[in-house]
Scaffold this active site. Structure first.
Site, PDB file in Angstrom:
ATOM      1  CE  LYS A   1       1.393  14.812  -1.102  1.00 47.26           C
ATOM      2  NZ  LYS A   1       0.281  13.848  -1.306  1.00 47.26           N
TER       3      LYS A   1
ATOM      4  CE1 TYR B   1       0.784  13.375  -6.662  1.00 45.76           C
ATOM      5  CE2 TYR B   1       0.505  15.741  -6.514  1.00 45.76           C
ATOM      6  CZ  TYR B   1       0.909  14.544  -5.960  1.00 45.76           C
ATOM      7  OH  TYR B   1       1.443  14.508  -4.691  1.00 45.76           O
TER       8      TYR B   1
ATOM      9  NE  ARG C   1       6.286   5.112  -1.802  1.00 45.08           N
ATOM     10  CZ  ARG C   1       5.185   5.683  -2.301  1.00 45.08           C
ATOM     11  NH1 ARG C   1       5.237   6.879  -2.868  1.00 45.08           N
ATOM     12  NH2 ARG C   1       4.026   5.080  -2.236  1.00 45.08           N
TER      13      ARG C   1
ATOM     14  NE  ARG D   1       1.924   9.977   2.741  1.00 38.67           N
ATOM     15  CZ  ARG D   1       2.044   9.410   1.550  1.00 38.67           C
ATOM     16  NH1 ARG D   1       2.152   8.096   1.445  1.00 38.67           N
ATOM     17  NH2 ARG D   1       2.056  10.155   0.463  1.00 38.67           N
TER      18      ARG D   1
ATOM     19  CG  ASN E   1      -0.948  11.891   1.617  1.00 34.93           C
ATOM     20  OD1 ASN E   1      -0.519  12.901   1.082  1.00 34.93           O
ATOM     21  ND2 ASN E   1      -1.095  10.752   0.973  1.00 34.93           N
TER      22      ASN E   1
ATOM     23  CG  HIS F   1       5.366  13.111  -3.966  1.00 32.28           C
ATOM     24  ND1 HIS F   1       4.581  12.210  -4.655  1.00 32.28           N
ATOM     25  CD2 HIS F   1       6.577  13.114  -4.584  1.00 32.28           C
ATOM     26  CE1 HIS F   1       5.296  11.711  -5.661  1.00 32.28           C
ATOM     27  NE2 HIS F   1       6.505  12.242  -5.640  1.00 32.28           N
TER      28      HIS F   1
ATOM     29  CD  GLU G   1       8.103  11.984  -8.813  1.00 32.57           C
ATOM     30  OE1 GLU G   1       7.112  11.295  -9.060  1.00 32.57           O
ATOM     31  OE2 GLU G   1       8.656  12.004  -7.679  1.00 32.57           O
TER      32      GLU G   1
END
Ligand code: GDP
Length: 139
Positions: free
Chosen positions: A10, A50, A86, A103, A113, A116, A127
């Site tokens: 990000k 989103y 994740r 993170r 953060n 993604h 995605e």
């Protein structure tokens, strides 16, 4: 099972020149970066991506942050890649993220953060297809 997942580095991370640092954590975890491109998301792209959060109070801020500066979109491949990434990302709120996660190391806040990652194999496929053709993914 070998899977593919979708990742975004990000703007808060690209701005601080952390693309390589994030990639180092990804690769150290055994995930392979099989496609990668730096892009500036349009408002339409960010809103669509989103969409599931459209009714949430932070939606406007999220779209604004995601379009403010470039991001790096990626496809990661490996054993159990969706759940594995994740884990490597850590909790949405960096205050709750485990030691060693991306993170925990790099995120500034729950909004900024750093990364993604897809939350399911089905969403990973959706995605990935929003940003990459099959020919651009080289495993
Ligand atoms: P993720 O799957 O861990 O990224 O988390 P979610 O799918 O719940 O949220 C998507 C993204 O929206 C997060 O990564 C944050 O960037 C942002 N977000 C989620 N909750 C909040 C919040 O309470 N405040 C703000 N500003 N952003 C949030």
């Amino acid at each position: 099972m070998t899977e593919r997942t979708f990742s975004i580095i990000k703007p808060d991370a690209t701005r601080r020149n952390l693309t390589g640092a994030v990639n180092a954590v990804i690769e150290a975890a055994g995930l392979r970066i099989v496609a990668q491109r730096r892009v500036k998301l349009t408002e339409a792209q960010a809103k669509k991506f989103y969409e599931v959060h459209a009714e949430r109070p932070f939606y406007g801020e999220l779209v604004a942050q995601m379009t403010a500066e470039p991001v790096v979109v990626q496809v990661l491949q490996g054993d159990n890649a969706v759940a594995k990434y994740r884990e490597v990302m850590g909790a949405t709120n960096p205050a709750n993220a485990d030691e060693g996660t991306i993170r925990k190391q790099f995120a500034l806040s729950i909004g900024e953060n750093s990364v993604h990652g897809s939350d399911s194999l089905e969403n990973a496929g959706i995605e990935i297809a929003q940003f990459f053709t099959e020919e651009e993914i080289v495993g």
